[in-house]
Design an enzyme around this catalytic site. Structure first.
Site, short mmCIF file in Angstrom:
data_model
loop_
_atom_site.label_atom_id
_atom_site.label_comp_id
_atom_site.label_asym_id
_atom_site.label_seq_id
_atom_site.Cartn_x
_atom_site.Cartn_y
_atom_site.Cartn_z
N THR A 14 -1.40 -6.46 7.88
CA THR A 14 -2.75 -6.05 8.15
C THR A 14 -3.67 -6.64 7.06
O THR A 14 -4.69 -7.05 7.38
CB THR A 14 -2.90 -4.35 8.14
OG1 THR A 14 -2.03 -4.03 8.94
CG2 THR A 14 -4.26 -3.70 8.27
N VAL A 15 -3.35 -6.31 5.73
CA VAL A 15 -4.38 -6.62 4.65
C VAL A 15 -4.46 -8.47 4.63
O VAL A 15 -5.45 -8.78 4.31
CB VAL A 15 -3.88 -5.85 3.40
CG1 VAL A 15 -4.88 -6.27 2.24
CG2 VAL A 15 -3.81 -4.52 3.51
N LYS A 105 -0.51 0.25 -4.62
CA LYS A 105 -0.64 1.59 -5.40
C LYS A 105 0.89 2.08 -5.94
O LYS A 105 0.75 2.55 -7.01
CB LYS A 105 -1.36 2.69 -5.04
CG LYS A 105 -1.04 3.07 -3.66
CD LYS A 105 -1.82 2.31 -2.61
CE LYS A 105 -1.21 2.28 -1.19
NZ LYS A 105 -2.24 1.95 -0.04
N ILE A 136 -13.88 0.83 -1.40
CA ILE A 136 -14.53 1.57 -2.40
C ILE A 136 -14.25 0.90 -3.77
O ILE A 136 -12.78 1.03 -4.13
CB ILE A 136 -14.51 3.10 -2.56
CG1 ILE A 136 -14.78 3.61 -1.12
CG2 ILE A 136 -15.49 3.70 -3.63
CD1 ILE A 136 -14.45 5.30 -1.23
N LYS A 205 -2.02 6.87 -5.79
CA LYS A 205 -3.49 6.57 -6.18
C LYS A 205 -4.10 7.53 -7.30
O LYS A 205 -4.61 6.75 -8.30
CB LYS A 205 -4.32 6.39 -4.69
CG LYS A 205 -3.89 5.48 -3.69
CD LYS A 205 -4.63 5.91 -2.55
CE LYS A 205 -4.44 4.73 -1.49
NZ LYS A 205 -4.66 5.35 -0.03
#
Ligand code: NAP
Ligand code: HSE
Length: 433
Positions: A14-15, A105, A136, A205
């Site tokens: 995906t990333v 993470k 973000i 996270k």
């Protein structure tokens, strides 16, 4: 113009697809922002036969070490996930003198000290903007833009999958399992989605944020977490009736020489800004001693929002900024402990309690007396008609308490679960007013 910066991706899922798309479709943007071309050299995957929307077959490679050890590739981007192979690849890349960018993470929360020590030894930098809150830029905000502040509290919706599931369950009455499957299809969930729904991903996270905001390395297993996998739709409905929404929140704050860190579903008033964050969006409220309270919101998962954060790290390396800030910010260094982890039993809160009781005289009084025995005061009560699924013999009793210590409340709940006529276990969540 300076010479191009060559980059190797480990992972084309995906990333990785999102990163490849932006790098390959917008080379001029990279030159503008980095002052030099950023060239995607190779993408490592397990299965070369899988179709990949944005990665040309000519870039596909299956041997990670061929990329890690390629002397023409100074930056390795780890987008494999997990903590076993990913850790080996990152340590090998650092040992080979490469800078590393990662969105992982879990790797940082569980092995941050070892990995950052290896980076410092190798005099190389690690960028990890994409590891928290997807698009973000919270790592940059906390570590650089808010550097005048001591951050004293953070509270956030850090898992996009859970927020997507909770929003669709509570607003559209959709079933949990169907929404989890949809989050997987949309590329929001982890390869092992249990990590999302049991609160581990948000806790990973939170561990990363605790390091950046408070300078604490808490052993990951010590961060208490409850997920949404045990949340019953009935509690979403009761919360709504009481004027609240349930969100999976990660919270951390400093108090004296203690730091409190935990992840759990929490009832938020419908008017609260975090309560209004819907779908895959993440949001985080931060309190700094100079700036006061701030809130940041944006897409918390998905290919392009996460790629946006990954590429910001690559650009920082291309410009040379990341190397400087990495050397100054001693993240995950083995410094003496400044703060103790506050035991969760000492945290004060209001509580939502839902307990199924037999529809008989005295049950409400028994539950109320048990709470009173632990000096817990009731703020309001709802009791509806008996549930059909229990053949009309069991009623849900919903109680909102005034403030109490978590330990006191847990003790009372264990006694309520033992009452004759109660169908255990009673369900409880903190209420944030
Ligand atoms: P993904 O879709 O599962 O992709 C993983 C990629 O790595 C795949 O291309 C896979 O190959 C490859 N791979 C897996 N294990 C490997 C191994 N042992 N050796 C070599 N290649 C391997 O995962 P993702 O969603 O892109 O997530 C990647 C990382 O980003 C994770 O750490 C995740 O926590 C983090 N992240 C994800 C998101 C998100 O929205 N998805 C957001 C922020 C952070 P195949 O394709 O051949 O299977
Ligand atoms: N699985 C994670 C989430 C990806 O849903 O938030 C972003 O880290």
């Amino acid at each position: 113009m300076q010479e191009p910066l060559n980059v190797g991706l480990l992972g084309g899922g995906t990333v990785g697809n999102g990163v490849a798309k932006i790098l390959l479709e917008h080379p001029e943007r990279m030159i503008l922002r980095a002052g030099r071309p950023i060239v995607l050299q190779k993408v490592v995957v397990r299965d070369p036969s899988k179709p990949r929307s944005h990665i040309p077959a000519s870039l596909i490679e299956t041997n990670p070490y061929r990329v890690i050890e390629d002397p023409n590739i100074p930056v390795i981007v780890e987008l494999v996930g997990g903590t076993t192979d990913a850790k080996n690849y990152v340590l090998a890349a650092l040992a080979a003198g490469k800078h590393v960018v990662t969105a992982n993470k879990a790797l940082l929360a569980e092995h941050g000290v070892e990995i950052f020590e290896a980076a410092r030894k190798a005099n190389r930098a690690i960028g990890f903007e994409a590891s928290v809150c997807g698009g973000i830029p919270i790592i940059n905000l906390l570590s650089q833009c808010l550097s005048a502040n001591q951050i004293t509290a953070i509270q956030g919706i850090l898992n996009g999958t859970c927020n997507f599931i909770l929003t669709t369950m509570s607003e559209e009455g959709r079933p949990y399992a169907e929404m989890l499957a949809r989050a997987q299809e949309l590329g929001y969930a982890e390869a092992n989605p249990t990590l999302d729904v049991d609160g581990s991903d948000a806790a990973h996270k939170l561990a990363v944020l605790a390091q950046i905001a408070f300078g604490v390395s808490v052993p990951f297993h010590e961060i208490e977490r409850v997920g949404i996998d045990t949340l019953h739709p009935m509690d979403l409905r009761f919360a709504y009736e009481l004027g609240y929404t349930i969100k999976l929140l990660a919270e951390g704050w400093l108090d004296g020489n203690e730091v409190a860190l935990h992840v759990a579903p929490v009832l938020l008033r419908k008017t609260d800004m975090l309560a209004q964050v819907r779908g895959v969006y993440n949001a985080i409220q931060v309190i700094g001693d100079a700036v006061g309270e701030m809130m940041f919101q944006g897409a918390g998962a998905g290919a392009l929002p996460t790629a946006s954060a990954v590429i910001s790290d690559i650009v920082d390396l291309a410009v040379g900024r990341a190397q400087k800030t990495f050397a100054v910010n001693k993240f995950w260094s083995a410094t003496p402990k400044k703060y103790q982890l506050r035991p969760s039993n000492k945290v004060r809160s209001r509580f939502y309690l839902r307990v199924l009781v037999r529809d008989e005289p005295g049950m409400l009084a028994d539950v109320a007396r048990t709470l009173a025995n632990d000096r817990i005061s009731i703020a309001s009560i709802i009791q509806h008609e008996a549930l059909e699924e229990h053949q009309g013999q069991v009623v849900p009793l919903v109680i909102m308490t005034h403030y109490a210590e978590t330990g006191q409340f847990r003790h009372a709940l264990s006694k309520i679960n033992e009452l004759p006529g109660v169908v255990p276990p009673g369900v409880s969540y903190s209420v944030d007013d």
